[in-house]
Scaffold this motif. Structure first.
Motif, PDB file in Angstrom:
ATOM      1  N   ILE A   1       0.856  -1.175   0.000  1.00 62.02           N
ATOM      2  CA  ILE A   1       0.000   0.000   0.000  1.00 62.02           C
ATOM      3  C   ILE A   1       0.894   1.228   0.000  1.00 62.02           C
ATOM      4  O   ILE A   1       1.858   1.296   0.739  1.00 62.02           O
ATOM      5  N   MET A   2       0.521   2.190  -0.811  1.00 65.48           N
ATOM      6  CA  MET A   2       1.281   3.437  -0.856  1.00 65.48           C
ATOM      7  C   MET A   2       0.551   4.478  -0.010  1.00 65.48           C
ATOM      8  O   MET A   2      -0.238   5.269  -0.503  1.00 65.48           O
ATOM      9  N   ILE A   3       0.813   4.449   1.283  1.00 59.96           N
ATOM     10  CA  ILE A   3       0.123   5.324   2.225  1.00 59.96           C
ATOM     11  C   ILE A   3       0.489   6.784   1.994  1.00 59.96           C
ATOM     12  O   ILE A   3      -0.281   7.679   2.301  1.00 59.96           O
ATOM     13  N   GLN A   4       1.644   7.059   1.431  1.00 57.07           N
ATOM     14  CA  GLN A   4       2.057   8.449   1.260  1.00 57.07           C
ATOM     15  C   GLN A   4       1.231   9.182   0.213  1.00 57.07           C
ATOM     16  O   GLN A   4       1.282  10.393   0.130  1.00 57.07           O
ATOM     17  N   ARG A   5       0.449   8.478  -0.573  1.00 58.66           N
ATOM     18  CA  ARG A   5      -0.409   9.124  -1.565  1.00 58.66           C
ATOM     19  C   ARG A   5      -1.722   9.489  -0.900  1.00 58.66           C
ATOM     20  O   ARG A   5      -2.353   8.674  -0.229  1.00 58.66           O
ATOM     21  N   GLN A   7      -4.626   9.946  -2.177  1.00 57.22           N
ATOM     22  CA  GLN A   7      -5.788   9.210  -2.647  1.00 57.22           C
ATOM     23  C   GLN A   7      -5.955   7.892  -1.909  1.00 57.22           C
ATOM     24  O   GLN A   7      -7.071   7.400  -1.764  1.00 57.22           O
ATOM     25  N   THR A   8      -4.866   7.322  -1.417  1.00 54.40           N
ATOM     26  CA  THR A   8      -4.962   6.100  -0.624  1.00 54.40           C
ATOM     27  C   THR A   8      -5.702   6.382   0.673  1.00 54.40           C
ATOM     28  O   THR A   8      -6.547   5.592   1.103  1.00 54.40           O
ATOM     29  N   ILE A   9      -5.402   7.508   1.287  1.00 56.89           N
ATOM     30  CA  ILE A   9      -6.086   7.889   2.520  1.00 56.89           C
ATOM     31  C   ILE A   9      -7.570   8.123   2.245  1.00 56.89           C
ATOM     32  O   ILE A   9      -8.435   7.667   3.004  1.00 56.89           O
ATOM     33  N   TYR A  10      -7.874   8.823   1.155  1.00 60.50           N
ATOM     34  CA  TYR A  10      -9.275   9.074   0.803  1.00 60.50           C
ATOM     35  C   TYR A  10     -10.028   7.769   0.548  1.00 60.50           C
ATOM     36  O   TYR A  10     -11.158   7.594   0.999  1.00 60.50           O
ATOM     37  N   LEU A  11      -9.405   6.860  -0.187  1.00 61.44           N
ATOM     38  CA  LEU A  11     -10.062   5.577  -0.459  1.00 61.44           C
ATOM     39  C   LEU A  11     -10.245   4.771   0.819  1.00 61.44           C
ATOM     40  O   LEU A  11     -11.264   4.101   0.998  1.00 61.44           O
ATOM     41  N   LEU A  52     -13.901  -0.589  -2.912  1.00 60.02           N
ATOM     42  CA  LEU A  52     -13.086   0.567  -2.521  1.00 60.02           C
ATOM     43  C   LEU A  52     -11.767   0.106  -1.916  1.00 60.02           C
ATOM     44  O   LEU A  52     -10.713   0.693  -2.177  1.00 60.02           O
ATOM     45  N   ALA A  53     -11.817  -0.954  -1.105  1.00 57.16           N
ATOM     46  CA  ALA A  53     -10.591  -1.478  -0.522  1.00 57.16           C
ATOM     47  C   ALA A  53      -9.672  -2.067  -1.591  1.00 57.16           C
ATOM     48  O   ALA A  53      -8.453  -1.881  -1.549  1.00 57.16           O
ATOM     49  N   ILE A  54     -10.242  -2.753  -2.557  1.00 59.55           N
ATOM     50  CA  ILE A  54      -9.442  -3.334  -3.639  1.00 59.55           C
ATOM     51  C   ILE A  54      -8.825  -2.241  -4.501  1.00 59.55           C
ATOM     52  O   ILE A  54      -7.680  -2.354  -4.953  1.00 59.55           O
ATOM     53  N   SER A  55      -9.567  -1.154  -4.715  1.00 60.21           N
ATOM     54  CA  SER A  55      -9.048  -0.088  -5.576  1.00 60.21           C
ATOM     55  C   SER A  55      -7.834   0.608  -4.968  1.00 60.21           C
ATOM     56  O   SER A  55      -7.083   1.264  -5.690  1.00 60.21           O
ATOM     57  N   ILE A  56      -7.633   0.460  -3.677  1.00 66.70           N
ATOM     58  CA  ILE A  56      -6.426   1.021  -3.052  1.00 66.70           C
ATOM     59  C   ILE A  56      -5.182   0.383  -3.656  1.00 66.70           C
ATOM     60  O   ILE A  56      -4.166   1.046  -3.860  1.00 66.70           O
ATOM     61  N   LYS A  63      -5.209   4.732 -14.653  1.00 66.75           N
ATOM     62  CA  LYS A  63      -6.405   4.882 -15.489  1.00 66.75           C
ATOM     63  C   LYS A  63      -7.494   3.906 -15.055  1.00 66.75           C
ATOM     64  O   LYS A  63      -8.669   4.275 -14.945  1.00 66.75           O
ATOM     65  N   ARG A  64      -7.123   2.672 -14.802  1.00 65.22           N
ATOM     66  CA  ARG A  64      -8.092   1.684 -14.326  1.00 65.22           C
ATOM     67  C   ARG A  64      -8.616   2.082 -12.949  1.00 65.22           C
ATOM     68  O   ARG A  64      -9.816   1.985 -12.674  1.00 65.22           O
ATOM     69  N   GLN A  65      -7.723   2.568 -12.102  1.00 68.32           N
ATOM     70  CA  GLN A  65      -8.128   3.001 -10.776  1.00 68.32           C
ATOM     71  C   GLN A  65      -9.120   4.163 -10.862  1.00 68.32           C
ATOM     72  O   GLN A  65     -10.111   4.199 -10.132  1.00 68.32           O
ATOM     73  N   MET A  66      -8.882   5.082 -11.781  1.00 69.40           N
ATOM     74  CA  MET A  66      -9.806   6.207 -11.955  1.00 69.40           C
ATOM     75  C   MET A  66     -11.184   5.734 -12.418  1.00 69.40           C
ATOM     76  O   MET A  66     -12.208   6.225 -11.940  1.00 69.40           O
ATOM     77  N   LYS A  67     -11.226   4.788 -13.345  1.00 65.73           N
ATOM     78  CA  LYS A  67     -12.503   4.273 -13.832  1.00 65.73           C
ATOM     79  C   LYS A  67     -13.278   3.583 -12.714  1.00 65.73           C
ATOM     80  O   LYS A  67     -14.485   3.802 -12.550  1.00 65.73           O
ATOM     81  N   ILE A  68     -12.595   2.754 -11.967  1.00 63.20           N
ATOM     82  CA  ILE A  68     -13.256   2.021 -10.880  1.00 63.20           C
ATOM     83  C   ILE A  68     -13.749   2.974  -9.809  1.00 63.20           C
ATOM     84  O   ILE A  68     -14.883   2.863  -9.325  1.00 63.20           O
ATOM     85  N   VAL A  69     -12.929   3.943  -9.443  1.00 63.13           N
ATOM     86  CA  VAL A  69     -13.320   4.885  -8.398  1.00 63.13           C
ATOM     87  C   VAL A  69     -14.481   5.754  -8.858  1.00 63.13           C
ATOM     88  O   VAL A  69     -15.391   6.050  -8.074  1.00 63.13           O
ATOM     89  N   SER A  70     -14.504   6.157 -10.120  1.00 67.65           N
ATOM     90  CA  SER A  70     -15.632   6.966 -10.596  1.00 67.65           C
ATOM     91  C   SER A  70     -16.925   6.148 -10.588  1.00 67.65           C
ATOM     92  O   SER A  70     -17.994   6.670 -10.235  1.00 67.65           O
ATOM     93  N   CYS A  71     -16.862   4.876 -10.952  1.00 67.86           N
ATOM     94  CA  CYS A  71     -18.050   4.017 -10.881  1.00 67.86           C
ATOM     95  C   CYS A  71     -18.514   3.837  -9.439  1.00 67.86           C
ATOM     96  O   CYS A  71     -19.716   3.855  -9.151  1.00 67.86           O
ATOM     97  N   LEU A  72     -17.563   3.668  -8.525  1.00 71.08           N
ATOM     98  CA  LEU A  72     -17.916   3.501  -7.120  1.00 71.08           C
ATOM     99  C   LEU A  72     -18.489   4.782  -6.526  1.00 71.08           C
ATOM    100  O   LEU A  72     -19.354   4.736  -5.655  1.00 71.08           O
ATOM    101  N   THR A  73     -18.023   5.926  -7.003  1.00 66.07           N
ATOM    102  CA  THR A  73     -18.594   7.196  -6.549  1.00 66.07           C
ATOM    103  C   THR A  73     -20.055   7.294  -6.970  1.00 66.07           C
ATOM    104  O   THR A  73     -20.915   7.673  -6.168  1.00 66.07           O
TER     105      THR A  73
END
Length: 132
Positions: A1-5, A7-11, A52-56, A63-73
């Motif tokens: 996990i890249m905690i320093q990003r 978006q990881t905290i937001y997810l 949401l946990a998997i998208s982390i 790009k895939r992460q953006m698509k998945i997160v937008s669908c989840l939103t």
């Protein structure tokens, strides 16, 4: 996990709000009286939290992460509308404290913030590639 990003905290916060919603919905079923659909609703919320946990962990493919997160939103917003619709048919005392009205909005907000941070990272990477 890249905690320093960020978006990881937001997810992670969006995932936690979905988990809290499942726990509160299962504990306070006196406010939620829409029968078998309650279990379907809780299943969809749990699936949203899991996704949401998997998208982390999809930080390698933004790009895939953006698509998945937008669908989840969008899914969180739909869940919020369903929760508001159900809660509006309940007595006022249940409507104020019902978790189905607020936690999907919190998850959608954090999902949207993570999408914006992912998009910002993608733009920075593209700008760096142009400089090379």
């Amino acid at each position: 996990i890249m905690i320093q990003r960020i978006q990881t905290i937001y997810l992670l916060l969006a995932c936690v709000s979905a988990i809290i919603q499942v726990i509160l919905t299962s504990c306070h079923t006196n406010c939620m009286t829409f029968g078998i659909l309650e279990y379907v609703y809780m299943g969809v919320v749990a699936q949203t939290g899991l996704c949401l946990a998997i998208s982390i962990f999809l930080f390698g493919n933004r790009k895939r992460q953006m698509k998945i997160v937008s669908c989840l939103t969008a899914e969180c917003l739909v869940l919020s509308l369903v929760g508001i619709g159900v809660a509006s048919q309940q007595p006022l005392s249940c409507y104020i404290f019902c978790s189905t009205t607020i936690f999907p909005l919190i998850a959608a907000t954090f999902s949207y913030l993570s999408w914006r941070a992912i998009r910002s990272d993608e733009r920075k990477v593209r700008a760096a590639d142009r400089i090379r």
